[in-house]
Scaffold this motif. Structure first.
Motif, short mmCIF file in Angstrom:
data_model
loop_
_atom_site.label_atom_id
_atom_site.label_comp_id
_atom_site.label_asym_id
_atom_site.label_seq_id
_atom_site.Cartn_x
_atom_site.Cartn_y
_atom_site.Cartn_z
N MET A 118 1.00 -1.27 -0.13
CA MET A 118 0.01 0.00 -0.10
C MET A 118 0.86 1.41 -0.07
SD MET A 118 -3.10 -0.89 2.69
CE MET A 118 -4.04 0.44 2.47
N LEU A 119 1.99 1.16 0.83
CA LEU A 119 2.72 2.57 0.78
C LEU A 119 3.52 2.57 -0.29
CD1 LEU A 119 4.07 2.15 4.68
CD2 LEU A 119 2.53 3.85 3.59
N HIS A 120 4.00 1.42 -0.82
CA HIS A 120 4.60 1.65 -1.99
C HIS A 120 4.16 2.21 -3.42
CE1 HIS A 120 8.95 0.65 -1.61
NE2 HIS A 120 8.49 -0.20 -0.64
N ARG A 121 2.68 1.65 -3.23
CA ARG A 121 1.72 2.29 -4.33
C ARG A 121 1.63 3.86 -4.23
NH1 ARG A 121 -0.74 -3.27 -3.73
NH2 ARG A 121 -0.51 -4.25 -5.56
N LEU A 122 1.46 4.26 -2.93
CA LEU A 122 1.32 5.55 -2.78
C LEU A 122 2.54 6.34 -3.23
CD1 LEU A 122 -0.60 5.46 0.66
CD2 LEU A 122 -1.52 6.16 -1.72
N GLY A 263 16.74 2.35 7.92
CA GLY A 263 17.77 1.98 7.17
C GLY A 263 17.55 1.02 6.33
N SER A 264 16.27 0.26 6.34
CA SER A 264 16.04 -0.81 5.85
C SER A 264 15.27 -0.61 4.34
CB SER A 264 15.07 -1.98 6.78
OG SER A 264 14.59 -2.95 5.99
N VAL A 265 16.19 -0.34 3.36
CA VAL A 265 15.74 0.04 2.21
C VAL A 265 16.61 -0.49 1.09
CG1 VAL A 265 15.42 2.06 0.81
CG2 VAL A 265 15.03 2.41 2.93
N GLU A 266 15.86 -1.06 0.26
CA GLU A 266 16.61 -2.08 -0.83
C GLU A 266 16.85 -1.17 -1.93
OE1 GLU A 266 14.42 -5.32 -1.90
OE2 GLU A 266 14.36 -6.29 0.04
N ASP A 267 17.92 -1.31 -2.61
CA ASP A 267 18.54 -0.54 -3.82
C ASP A 267 17.41 -0.37 -4.90
OD1 ASP A 267 20.94 -0.52 -2.69
OD2 ASP A 267 21.91 -1.92 -3.99
N LYS A 268 16.48 -1.48 -4.98
CA LYS A 268 15.33 -1.45 -5.91
C LYS A 268 14.43 -0.46 -5.48
CE LYS A 268 11.76 -4.38 -8.27
NZ LYS A 268 11.98 -3.93 -9.39
N TYR A 308 1.49 -5.75 -7.66
CA TYR A 308 2.39 -6.26 -6.81
C TYR A 308 3.68 -6.79 -7.43
CZ TYR A 308 4.24 -8.45 -2.39
OH TYR A 308 5.09 -8.74 -1.56
N ARG A 309 3.49 -7.37 -8.49
CA ARG A 309 4.58 -7.92 -9.21
C ARG A 309 5.80 -7.04 -9.69
NH1 ARG A 309 0.44 -8.95 -12.66
NH2 ARG A 309 0.35 -7.79 -14.53
N ASP A 310 5.05 -5.82 -9.85
CA ASP A 310 5.90 -4.67 -10.21
C ASP A 310 6.56 -3.98 -9.15
OD1 ASP A 310 4.82 -4.85 -12.82
OD2 ASP A 310 3.18 -3.83 -12.48
N LEU A 311 6.30 -4.41 -7.93
CA LEU A 311 6.84 -3.65 -6.63
C LEU A 311 7.98 -4.71 -5.98
CD1 LEU A 311 3.73 -2.43 -4.93
CD2 LEU A 311 5.46 -1.14 -6.35
N VAL A 312 7.82 -5.88 -6.17
CA VAL A 312 8.79 -6.63 -5.32
C VAL A 312 9.97 -6.85 -6.38
CG1 VAL A 312 6.76 -7.69 -4.19
CG2 VAL A 312 7.61 -8.75 -6.28
N ALA A 313 11.13 -7.26 -5.62
CA ALA A 313 12.44 -7.20 -6.36
C ALA A 313 12.54 -8.52 -6.92
CB ALA A 313 13.65 -7.36 -5.27
N ALA A 314 12.03 -9.78 -6.52
CA ALA A 314 12.09 -11.20 -7.03
C ALA A 314 10.61 -11.77 -7.23
CB ALA A 314 13.03 -12.02 -6.45
#
Length: 349
Positions: A118-122, A263-268, A308-314
């Motif tokens: 939800m937050l990543h979509r926003l 600090g828990s942020v992935e490069d993607k 959702y598949r566009d948000l996750v790294a793998a």
């Protein structure tokens, strides 16, 4: 929304209490926000239609049925719109943002991935298409953002950290305006020059350090002022004070990532977090957090769906596809306490 000038208490809530009274029961606000002049069919562009029993609208011309969420950020979401509105309110009104874990606990969302998505979509809607570029006097520099990495030297050395370009407007006689941050593949002229042209208006005065990657930007239409850190050291001055604006913005961004998100942020996903930081920084002087909430929803209804598949790294494919929801579209609304709101009028032309 055209030339509409939103007013507090009429077009958006002024406080959390007012928000709760407006959005406790129905989702008419989204109808009004998407179609302020009445329903317009997204398929044929015809204005006019009627509501049907399942909460959708039927076009009077082509007969297509459309949900108010179809084709927006909320397309095919199982989470009720009232929960989405509350998440948007928390996201927009919190000074330092909200983490996925805090959102999950506050709204009692069933799973952490749902709150995280939800937050990543926003965050994905915060960059407005065609937004104005920075102008006037602009400081530009680069910084590395990432976790602690033993043995990784500083400077522009390559490593696990991400190189981020930073640009910020300098106001006179003091203060700073808007900022932009973007991940760069390297610090070469081939990366820095496009970064400038994307985010800084030609004719602006660009202040940089003496790094070779900035040479030649005068030919792009900028007035280039460069400040040498080596010369500053020779004069006994602090080289960190040559570009105070970008250093302050970079420091605030790193502190925000470590504070709100641990600090828990992935490069993607780093770029979307940087977009959120810039969105908040550029609206730090807003007198009404309700207006920020209004702008987030305004961008969300004009944005394409984000899966959702566009948000996750793998992304992993499920062995068994999930069952389709029993009912699609916006559920029928129930009557809210009567109030004079512009979206309480008919949505149909």
């Amino acid at each position: 929304m055209g030339d509409l000038q939103p007013r507090a208490g009429v077009h958006y809530p002024r406080s959390t209490g007012e928000f709760q009274s407006w959005f406790a029961t129905d989702a008419d606000f989204l109808d009004w926000l998407r179609w302020p002049g009445g329903f317009v069919c997204p398929r044929c562009g015809h204005g006019g239609g009627w509501a049907v029993a399942d909460g959708r609208y039927k076009c009077a011309a082509c007969g297509k049925r459309t949900s108010v969420t179809a084709g927006t950020l909320f397309d095919r979401r199982r989470t009720p719109l009232t929960v989405w509105f509350t998440a948007c309110w928390m996201f927009a009104t919190a000074k330092d943002g909200v983490s996925a874990l805090s959102l999950q606990r506050a709204l009692e969302i069933g799973s952490y991935p749902t709150a995280w998505a939800m937050l990543h979509r926003l965050r994905s809607v915060l960059v407005r298409p065609g937004r104005d570029r920075l102008s006037g006097t602009v400081e530009v520099d680069e910084t590395f953002i990432g976790g602690e990495e033993a043995g990784l030297p500083g400077g522009r050395a390559k490593g696990k950290k991400s190189l981020v370009g930073v640009a910020v407007e300098v106001r006179q006689p003091r203060g700073y305006g808007r900022c932009r941050m973007e991940i760069l593949p390297d610090a070469s002229a081939g990366s820095l020059h496009p970064f400038l042209t994307r985010h800084v208006e030609p004719g602006a005065t660009v202040i940089t350090d003496a790094w070779m990657g900035y040479h030649g930007i005068a030919g792009l239409g900028y007035a280039h002022v460069w400040r040498s850190q080596r010369a500053a050291r020779a004069r006994g001055e602090d080289p960190g004070k040559l570009l105070p604006g970008v250093h302050r913005v970079a420091s605030l961004a790193k502190r925000w990532l470590l504070g709100t998100h641990q600090g828990s942020v992935e490069d993607k996903h780093l770029q979307t977090y940087l977009n959120e930081f810039c969105f908040r920084f550029n609206r730090r002087r807003s007198r009404s957090r309700g207006l920020v909430f209004y702008r987030v929803l305004e961008l969300a209804v004009g944005h394409d769906p984000v899966r959702y598949r566009d948000l996750v790294a793998a992304p992993k494919h499920k062995a068994k596809p999930p069952a389709a929801p029993a009912q699609r579209g916006q559920p029928p609304s129930i009557e809210r306490p009567r109030a004079a709101r512009p979206w309480r009028t008919a949505h149909l032309a």
